[in-house]
Design a protein around this motif. Structure first.
Motif, short mmCIF file in Angstrom:
data_model
loop_
_atom_site.label_atom_id
_atom_site.label_comp_id
_atom_site.label_asym_id
_atom_site.label_seq_id
_atom_site.Cartn_x
_atom_site.Cartn_y
_atom_site.Cartn_z
N GLN A 51 10.25 -7.82 5.97
CA GLN A 51 9.48 -6.53 4.67
C GLN A 51 11.32 -5.04 4.32
OE1 GLN A 51 6.13 -6.11 8.17
NE2 GLN A 51 5.10 -5.17 6.07
N CYS A 93 -1.13 -3.45 5.49
CA CYS A 93 0.23 -3.34 5.34
C CYS A 93 1.19 -2.53 4.46
CB CYS A 93 0.13 -4.78 4.56
SG CYS A 93 2.37 -4.70 5.00
N LEU A 94 2.52 -2.30 5.28
CA LEU A 94 3.27 -1.41 4.26
C LEU A 94 3.43 -1.74 3.81
CD1 LEU A 94 5.51 -0.55 8.82
CD2 LEU A 94 3.51 0.80 7.21
N HIS A 135 -0.52 -11.29 11.56
CA HIS A 135 -0.15 -10.28 10.40
C HIS A 135 0.94 -11.09 10.25
CE1 HIS A 135 -0.88 -6.97 7.50
NE2 HIS A 135 0.70 -7.23 7.65
N GLU A 136 1.75 -10.48 10.96
CA GLU A 136 3.91 -9.91 11.11
C GLU A 136 3.74 -11.68 10.98
OE1 GLU A 136 4.82 -7.86 11.06
OE2 GLU A 136 3.07 -6.46 11.13
N HIS A 139 4.23 -12.48 7.59
CA HIS A 139 5.21 -12.10 6.69
C HIS A 139 6.46 -12.82 7.09
CE1 HIS A 139 4.26 -8.20 5.00
NE2 HIS A 139 3.45 -7.66 6.47
NI NI Z 1 2.68 -5.89 6.65
#
Ligand code: NI
Length: 169
Positions: A51, A93-94, A135-136, A139
């Motif tokens: 990210q 999510c960012l 979630h991470e 990614h």
């Molecule tokens: Ni995220």
């Protein structure tokens, strides 16, 4: 320390499987510290290296809220060694601003990972922490929460996204 630029959908780095970390040096520690600062500034409960444009198997998590404090977790080369149960939760999510969707996840899990010195540890997680971990880790495998929803909802998201791009221009 420095704030890092958070990459947004559809940045290609977000869809790439990240590479395991093998060197635990000052550069890694600086990246970790910058990611922690960036996560808190956003604010978010988790941030994965892809990210911020670094395709490495590294993520930081802190699920603390105003009312309840939890420790900061630094995850390097994490793997899920056990998972059970099922839970559905409204995730954001960012990298996908102003979007949330209900995602099905395992309710509890054991994750094995390395800390910033390269020492192995295990987390036995449930609730919000279990969701954040999944979630991470997603990614790091190039998966976003929109890859975890139904195809119909995904199409709806993509249409909405295209529309928002047009209105921005
Ligand atoms: Ni995220």
């Amino acid at each position: 320390m420095a704030l890092l630029e958070i990459r947004k959908f559809p940045a290609p780095v977000l869809n790439k499987k990240a590479t395991p970390v093998s060197v635990f040096d000052e550069n890694l520690h600086k990246l970790i510290d910058d990611m922690v600062e960036t996560m808190y500034a956003a604010p978010g409960v988790g941030l994965a290296a892809p990210q911020v444009g670094e395709s490495k198997r590294l993520a930081v998590i802190d699920i603390s809220s105003k009312d309840e404090k939890f420790p900061l977790i630094i995850l390097i080369n994490p793997s899920i060694v056990r998972a059970g149960g099922e839970v559905e939760f409204e995730e954001g999510c960012l990298s996908i601003p102003e979007y949330t969707a209900r995602v099905k996840r395992s309710e509890n899990l054991i994750v094995r990972a390395l800390d910033r010195q390269g020492r192995e540890f295990e987390i036995d997680a449930s609730g919000l922490l279990a969701i954040a971990l999944q979630h991470e880790i997603d990614h790091l495998d190039g998966l976003l929460l929109i890859d975890r929803i139904s195809p119909i909802k995904r199409e709806f998201f993509k249409k909405r996204f295209k529309k928002s791009q047009k209105t921005e221009k």
